[in-house]
Enzyme design. Structure first.
Site, PDB file in Angstrom:
ATOM      1  N   THR A  65      64.216  57.035 -39.424  1.00 50.55           N
ATOM      2  CA  THR A  65      64.250  55.570 -39.471  1.00 50.55           C
ATOM      3  C   THR A  65      63.971  55.025 -40.878  1.00 50.55           C
ATOM      4  OG1 THR A  65      63.392  55.608 -37.227  1.00 50.55           O
ATOM      5  CG2 THR A  65      63.263  53.519 -38.380  1.00 50.55           C
ATOM      6  N   ALA A 114      67.992  65.456 -47.860  1.00 52.82           N
ATOM      7  CA  ALA A 114      67.929  66.655 -47.015  1.00 52.82           C
ATOM      8  C   ALA A 114      67.267  66.315 -45.694  1.00 52.82           C
ATOM      9  CB  ALA A 114      67.131  67.749 -47.721  1.00 52.82           C
ATOM     10  N   ARG A 158      66.679  68.329 -41.685  1.00 53.80           N
ATOM     11  CA  ARG A 158      66.963  69.513 -40.871  1.00 53.80           C
ATOM     12  C   ARG A 158      68.058  69.200 -39.855  1.00 53.80           C
ATOM     13  NH1 ARG A 158      60.588  69.983 -40.265  1.00 53.80           N
ATOM     14  NH2 ARG A 158      60.179  71.466 -41.908  1.00 53.80           N
ATOM     15  N   LYS A 217      50.947  58.774 -44.215  1.00 49.89           N
ATOM     16  CA  LYS A 217      49.494  58.508 -44.274  1.00 49.89           C
ATOM     17  C   LYS A 217      48.672  59.732 -43.930  1.00 49.89           C
ATOM     18  CE  LYS A 217      51.822  56.926 -40.763  1.00 49.89           C
ATOM     19  NZ  LYS A 217      52.749  55.937 -40.308  1.00 49.89           N
ATOM     20  N   VAL A 241      50.615  52.621 -45.696  1.00 47.77           N
ATOM     21  CA  VAL A 241      49.614  51.757 -45.061  1.00 47.77           C
ATOM     22  C   VAL A 241      50.187  50.368 -44.823  1.00 47.77           C
ATOM     23  CG1 VAL A 241      47.266  50.862 -45.222  1.00 47.77           C
ATOM     24  CG2 VAL A 241      47.845  52.975 -46.403  1.00 47.77           C
ATOM     25  N   GLY A 253      52.971  49.123 -43.569  1.00 52.96           N
ATOM     26  CA  GLY A 253      54.390  48.779 -43.771  1.00 52.96           C
ATOM     27  C   GLY A 253      54.620  47.957 -45.020  1.00 52.96           C
ATOM     28  N   GLY A 259      61.469  51.912 -33.059  1.00 52.21           N
ATOM     29  CA  GLY A 259      61.184  52.743 -34.240  1.00 52.21           C
ATOM     30  C   GLY A 259      59.808  52.495 -34.828  1.00 52.21           C
ATOM     31  N   ASP A 291      46.604  57.260 -36.123  1.00 49.35           N
ATOM     32  CA  ASP A 291      47.403  56.707 -37.231  1.00 49.35           C
ATOM     33  C   ASP A 291      46.585  55.646 -37.999  1.00 49.35           C
ATOM     34  OD1 ASP A 291      50.245  56.065 -38.419  1.00 49.35           O
ATOM     35  OD2 ASP A 291      49.446  54.148 -37.763  1.00 49.35           O
ATOM     36  N   LYS A 303      45.181  55.610 -41.992  1.00 47.68           N
ATOM     37  CA  LYS A 303      45.365  54.498 -42.940  1.00 47.68           C
ATOM     38  C   LYS A 303      44.014  53.996 -43.455  1.00 47.68           C
ATOM     39  CE  LYS A 303      49.673  53.133 -40.677  1.00 47.68           C
ATOM     40  NZ  LYS A 303      50.223  52.402 -39.544  1.00 47.68           N
TER      41      LYS A 303
HETATM   42  N1  HSE Z   1      53.484  54.207 -36.108  1.00 47.11           N
HETATM   43  C1  HSE Z   1      53.077  53.371 -37.184  1.00 47.11           C
HETATM   44  C2  HSE Z   1      52.660  52.025 -36.612  1.00 47.11           C
HETATM   45  C3  HSE Z   1      54.211  53.206 -38.157  1.00 47.11           C
HETATM   46  O1  HSE Z   1      52.967  51.751 -35.448  1.00 47.11           O
HETATM   47  O2  HSE Z   1      52.002  51.254 -37.302  1.00 47.11           O
HETATM   48  C4  HSE Z   1      53.815  52.564 -39.438  1.00 47.11           C
HETATM   49  O3  HSE Z   1      52.849  53.293 -40.112  1.00 47.11           O
END
Ligand code: HSE
Length: 430
Positions: free
Chosen positions: A13, A43, A45, A103, A130, A132, A185, A199, A203
């Site tokens: 994405t 690149a 996969r 992150k 961090v 977006g 996404g 996550d 951050k």
């Molecule tokens: N999965 C993360 C979020 C993506 O939802 O904030 C952005 O770091």
């Protein structure tokens, strides 16, 4: 000037977003960067024949990018930990600057990476890692660099915020909202990283390292996610004047640095309570600037790509000064049991006379005073035909370890028929 040649690892994405931003805004970007920024190699996969690579050479070997002769800067966008770390380390060995939105790698391997970057005079751009498109990394490292920081707090996981908003505003179920976040996404490859706070903790590790010179200490963060938040909690919080948000908080206190990630009740009058959907927001309190609040899309293709391309523009201009992070002075991180907070409690109890009084007596034994309470009028039929009601209490400030001990005692009351929900209340002040 010669074009800056970029090699991208990954074609998911965010990488597709980088292609789009560089194609759609090519003229503005060249003007601002002082030269063209060209993706020479990409690149992945998994080949994605439908993606327009605009003339870039394609390879399925992501590890070939760092040493590729047509690559000046490596952009790591494969996510995950091990392969991404290998790509970044190999780029440093090749004396190439790096940009990443990863992150986890920065939070978990930051010390080692920053040491090798600095020994080679290279930089790593990680604005996209961090929040977006919110420019918090550059703000902390440059625009606000004159300040001592006291507090960094905010919504730093777009997926959790999207889910909580969908539950609160549209009454959607947790699972349904998570499915939508994946489709848009926002969610990580493993969405438990989002909903269990991992996550956000990655951050916050990065932000606390930048702001408080404590090094990278992911392991020290108290991490809680949103998977136990119910529509009932959201409704009661509203009745009490709060919205439930998932937040990361790092604060300088007289005992040391607090660093924690968890759901919290945020007052409805605080702007943070109105940050909805996949938006992120960060409040920074610093000694000269005062309170600054930054908000913007925290996840998704183009917002994250915007941050990644911003880092590339900086490098194309020749600004490769490293982001200043003090790795050598770990500060005192406050143990979570020693933090002080107000709490929301939801106690499922039998509908019998005197239960509320018994709960209040236990809280008072621990010196915990009640700020507000709701005892649901509508009675729910429970097991064995016994009626039960949720008792909802908002406390004043109390040390966490006392709150935990008090909850244990309340939980042991024979009238309490299910697990007690405990959510911190945050005024977001210093
Ligand atoms: N999965 C993360 C979020 C993506 O939802 O904030 C952005 O770091």
């Amino acid at each position: 000037m010669k074009a800056l040649r970029v090699g991208i690892c990954g074609l998911g994405t965010v990488a597709q977003g980088v292609f789009r931003v560089l194609q759609d805004n090519a003229d503005i970007i060249s003007r601002r960067a002082g030269r063209e920024i060209l993706i020479s190699v990409v690149a992945s996969r998994t080949p994605k024949p439908d993606v327009d690579l605009g003339g870039a050479v394609f390879s399925t070997d992501v590890f070939s990018i760092p040493a590729h002769p047509d690559v000046d800067v490596v952009v790591e966008l494969i996510g995950g930990e091990d392969a991404a770390l290998r790509i970044i380390e190999s780029s440093i060995e090749q004396s190439k600057n790096v940009v990443t939105a990863n992150k986890a790698v920065i939070a978990l391997h930051g010390k080692k990476l920053f040491q090798s970057l600095s020994s080679k005079g290279l930089c790593i751009g990680f604005e996209g890692a961090v929040a977006g498109s919110v420019p918090i990394v550059m703000s902390l490292s440059e625009a606000l660099a004159a300040n001592e920081y006291d507090l960094i707090a905010g919504i730093i996981n777009g997926t959790s915020n999207y889910i909580l908003t969908a539950m609160a505003k549209e009454g959607r179920s947790f699972d349904e909202a998570l499915r939508a976040a994946k489709k848009l996404g926002y969610a990580e490859a493993d969405p438990t990283f989002d909903i269990e706070g991992i996550d956000a903790a990655h951050k916050l590790t990065i932000l606390a390292a930048m702001a408080f010179d404590i090094g990278f200490h992911y392991e020290a963060i108290n991490t809680e996610g949103i998977s136990d938040i119910t529509l009932a909690d959201i409704k009661y919080a509203r009745q009490l004047g709060y919205e439930i948000k998932h937040v990361g908080i790092s604060r300088r206190t007289s005992d040391g640095i607090e660093i924690r990630v968890h759901p919290a009740l945020i007052p409805l009058e605080h702007l943070m309570s109105r940050i909805d959907g996949s938006m992120n927001a960060l409040l920074v309190h610093s000694n000269a600037a005062g309170d600054t609040l930054m908000a913007g899309p925290g996840a998704g293709e183009l917002p994250t790509a915007s941050a990644v391309v911003g880092d590339l523009i900086r490098i194309a201009r020749g600004n490769i000064s490293p982001i200043n992070i003090d790795l050598g002075s770990p500060g005192r991180i406050v143990a979570t049991e020693n933090i002080t907070s107000a709490y929301y409690l939801r106690i499922p109890s039998l509908d019998k006379a005197g239960v509320f009084a018994r709960v209040a007596t236990i809280l008072s034994d621990y010196d915990i005073s009640i700020e507000a309470a709701i005892q649901q009028e509508q009675i729910k039929p429970g097991k064995d035909d016994q009626d039960w009601v949720p008792i909802v209490i908002l406390t004043h400030l109390v040390q966490e370890k006392l709150m935990i001990d008090a909850i244990r005692k309340v939980q042991d009351l024979p009238e309490v028929i299910g697990p007690i929900t405990r959510i911190r209340v945050e005024q977001l002040d210093q």
